[in-house]
Write a protein that holds these residues in place. Structure first.
Motif, PDB file in Angstrom:
ATOM      1  N   LEU A 198       4.076   2.983 -13.486  1.00 31.72           N
ATOM      2  CA  LEU A 198       4.035   3.550 -12.177  1.00 31.72           C
ATOM      3  C   LEU A 198       5.092   2.711 -11.032  1.00 31.72           C
ATOM      4  O   LEU A 198       5.644   3.424 -10.281  1.00 31.72           O
ATOM      5  CB  LEU A 198       2.571   3.121 -11.760  1.00 31.72           C
ATOM      6  N   ILE A 199       5.414   1.554 -11.274  1.00 30.68           N
ATOM      7  CA  ILE A 199       6.075   0.991 -10.474  1.00 30.68           C
ATOM      8  C   ILE A 199       7.538   1.057 -10.347  1.00 30.68           C
ATOM      9  O   ILE A 199       8.485   0.848  -9.810  1.00 30.68           O
ATOM     10  CB  ILE A 199       5.978  -0.583 -10.786  1.00 30.68           C
ATOM     11  N   LYS A 200       7.881   1.791 -11.577  1.00 30.31           N
ATOM     12  CA  LYS A 200       9.618   2.238 -11.913  1.00 30.31           C
ATOM     13  C   LYS A 200       9.962   2.967 -10.706  1.00 30.31           C
ATOM     14  O   LYS A 200      11.139   3.018 -10.275  1.00 30.31           O
ATOM     15  CB  LYS A 200       9.685   2.858 -13.115  1.00 30.31           C
ATOM     16  N   GLY A 201       9.142   3.833  -9.868  1.00 27.34           N
ATOM     17  CA  GLY A 201       9.649   4.743  -8.915  1.00 27.34           C
ATOM     18  C   GLY A 201       9.361   4.211  -7.471  1.00 27.34           C
ATOM     19  O   GLY A 201       9.551   4.540  -6.636  1.00 27.34           O
ATOM     20  N   LEU A 202       8.540   3.157  -7.412  1.00 27.67           N
ATOM     21  CA  LEU A 202       8.145   2.542  -6.228  1.00 27.67           C
ATOM     22  C   LEU A 202       9.530   2.311  -5.102  1.00 27.67           C
ATOM     23  O   LEU A 202      10.486   1.763  -5.651  1.00 27.67           O
ATOM     24  CB  LEU A 202       7.497   1.108  -6.395  1.00 27.67           C
ATOM     25  N   SER A 203       9.446   2.522  -4.060  1.00 26.51           N
ATOM     26  CA  SER A 203      10.432   2.004  -3.121  1.00 26.51           C
ATOM     27  C   SER A 203      10.845   0.682  -2.863  1.00 26.51           C
ATOM     28  O   SER A 203       9.983   0.112  -3.447  1.00 26.51           O
ATOM     29  CB  SER A 203      10.123   2.761  -1.662  1.00 26.51           C
ATOM     30  N   LYS A 204      11.811   0.424  -2.396  1.00 31.92           N
ATOM     31  CA  LYS A 204      12.482  -0.999  -2.395  1.00 31.92           C
ATOM     32  C   LYS A 204      11.554  -2.032  -1.815  1.00 31.92           C
ATOM     33  O   LYS A 204      11.657  -2.945  -2.155  1.00 31.92           O
ATOM     34  CB  LYS A 204      13.765  -0.926  -1.776  1.00 31.92           C
ATOM     35  N   ASP A 205      10.954  -1.463  -0.634  1.00 27.66           N
ATOM     36  CA  ASP A 205       9.976  -2.385   0.339  1.00 27.66           C
ATOM     37  C   ASP A 205       8.418  -2.126  -0.369  1.00 27.66           C
ATOM     38  O   ASP A 205       7.733  -2.545   0.631  1.00 27.66           O
ATOM     39  CB  ASP A 205      10.329  -2.265   1.290  1.00 27.66           C
ATOM     40  N   GLY A 206       8.230  -1.265  -1.342  1.00 30.22           N
ATOM     41  CA  GLY A 206       6.775  -0.705  -1.454  1.00 30.22           C
ATOM     42  C   GLY A 206       6.020  -1.855  -2.228  1.00 30.22           C
ATOM     43  O   GLY A 206       6.608  -2.814  -2.818  1.00 30.22           O
ATOM     44  N   LYS A 207       4.589  -1.507  -2.580  1.00 23.89           N
ATOM     45  CA  LYS A 207       3.934  -2.491  -3.369  1.00 23.89           C
ATOM     46  C   LYS A 207       2.941  -1.521  -4.162  1.00 23.89           C
ATOM     47  O   LYS A 207       2.705  -0.415  -3.847  1.00 23.89           O
ATOM     48  CB  LYS A 207       3.187  -3.356  -2.418  1.00 23.89           C
ATOM     49  N   ILE A 208       2.429  -2.073  -5.320  1.00 23.55           N
ATOM     50  CA  ILE A 208       1.335  -1.638  -6.221  1.00 23.55           C
ATOM     51  C   ILE A 208       0.131  -2.369  -6.234  1.00 23.55           C
ATOM     52  O   ILE A 208       0.515  -3.521  -6.299  1.00 23.55           O
ATOM     53  CB  ILE A 208       1.838  -1.107  -7.720  1.00 23.55           C
ATOM     54  N   THR A 209      -0.703  -1.949  -5.739  1.00 21.02           N
ATOM     55  CA  THR A 209      -2.266  -2.812  -5.907  1.00 21.02           C
ATOM     56  C   THR A 209      -2.877  -2.449  -6.979  1.00 21.02           C
ATOM     57  O   THR A 209      -3.081  -1.178  -7.208  1.00 21.02           O
ATOM     58  CB  THR A 209      -3.135  -2.696  -4.533  1.00 21.02           C
ATOM     59  N   THR A 210      -3.064  -3.138  -8.068  1.00 19.74           N
ATOM     60  CA  THR A 210      -4.088  -2.829  -9.191  1.00 19.74           C
ATOM     61  C   THR A 210      -5.063  -3.579  -9.346  1.00 19.74           C
ATOM     62  O   THR A 210      -5.188  -4.843  -9.170  1.00 19.74           O
ATOM     63  CB  THR A 210      -2.965  -2.838 -10.571  1.00 19.74           C
ATOM     64  N   LEU A 211      -6.176  -3.024  -9.617  1.00 19.81           N
ATOM     65  CA  LEU A 211      -7.554  -3.642  -9.593  1.00 19.81           C
ATOM     66  C   LEU A 211      -8.427  -3.417 -11.046  1.00 19.81           C
ATOM     67  O   LEU A 211      -8.013  -2.456 -11.808  1.00 19.81           O
ATOM     68  CB  LEU A 211      -8.480  -2.789  -8.689  1.00 19.81           C
ATOM     69  N   ASP A 212      -8.928  -4.735 -11.384  1.00 19.16           N
ATOM     70  CA  ASP A 212      -9.777  -4.725 -12.347  1.00 19.16           C
ATOM     71  C   ASP A 212     -10.690  -5.769 -12.060  1.00 19.16           C
ATOM     72  O   ASP A 212     -10.643  -6.707 -11.310  1.00 19.16           O
ATOM     73  CB  ASP A 212      -8.796  -4.919 -13.784  1.00 19.16           C
ATOM     74  N   VAL A 213     -11.746  -5.851 -13.210  1.00 20.81           N
ATOM     75  CA  VAL A 213     -12.880  -6.701 -13.135  1.00 20.81           C
ATOM     76  C   VAL A 213     -12.837  -7.875 -14.260  1.00 20.81           C
ATOM     77  O   VAL A 213     -13.776  -8.492 -14.497  1.00 20.81           O
ATOM     78  CB  VAL A 213     -14.294  -6.207 -12.803  1.00 20.81           C
TER      79      VAL A 213
END
Length: 215
Positions: A78-93
């Protein structure tokens, strides 16, 4: 392994051999997932990973949410297309498995843009005021309907939401399923199909992906 792979593994191999090559970091992560986890089939497959990457590259999202990190394969797609200043939040328990995605996130060139949190997704969605451009859900199926209801206010026009495993090994064809997870997935698919705020399509890739776009 999906319902469809079991039915036609030769076709699955053909599809993989005629798609873009898998990045080395994903190859390593996939191998280690099969070596060190008890349910390696939970990893996003190569074909699905390519889909996630291409959708992200088309959207160029600034803010991505993933519910269900597992070992981080889908995150790194998913992160491959992220904008330069973007972020991905990924959640798990799963605290016991957290070391594995953390290892590969640290190796990734996008490490500073990954916000990996050990937190219940329902709790996070009730607390956050963030709006997400792209959301991918591959987690506990019995909370899928609740996730959909909580995610909807956190999207805007043009946001894309994807739910994985929505064909559930073909069990969604059962008229009166006894399994709770099957009941929930059928309810989710019905809710999405009737929601006028989204347009959607179920893609029969692996175990099915419900692909939604906010109008």
């Amino acid at each position: 392994m999906s319902f469809f792979e079991e039915k036609n593994p030769e076709m699955d191999r053909y599809l993989e051999s005629h798609a873009s090559s898998e990045p080395e970091i994903l190859k390593k992560l996939r191998r280690e997932t099969f070596q060190k986890t008890t349910q390696p089939h939970m990893i996003s497959g190569y074909q699905q990973g390519r889909l996630l990457t291409m959708i992200s590259q088309i959207l160029k999202p600034e803010n991505i949410l993933e519910i269900g990190t597992f070992t981080g394969y889908a995150t790194l797609c998913l992160i491959k297309g992220l904008s330069k200043d973007g972020k991905i939040t990924t959640l798990d328990v799963n605290e016991d498995l957290a070391y594995l995605p953390q290892k590969y996130f640290a190796e990734s060139e996008y490490s500073e843009q990954i916000n990996f949190r050990l937190q219940d997704a329902k709790e996070f969605l009730k607390e956050t005021d963030e709006i997400f451009d792209l959301v991918f859900i591959d987690a506990d199926k019995e909370n899928y309907v609740e996730y959909f209801k909580l995610i909807k206010p956190r999207t805007k026009s043009g946001s894309v939401v994807m739910f994985d495993n929505v064909l559930w090994y073909g069990k969604v064809l059962e008229e009166n399923p006894k399994q709770k997870s099957t009941q929930i997935i059928k309810e989710l698919n019905d809710l999405i199909a009737k929601d006028d705020d989204f347009e959607n399509l179920i893609l029969p890739l692996r175990d099915g992906v419900n692909f939604l776009r906010r109008k």
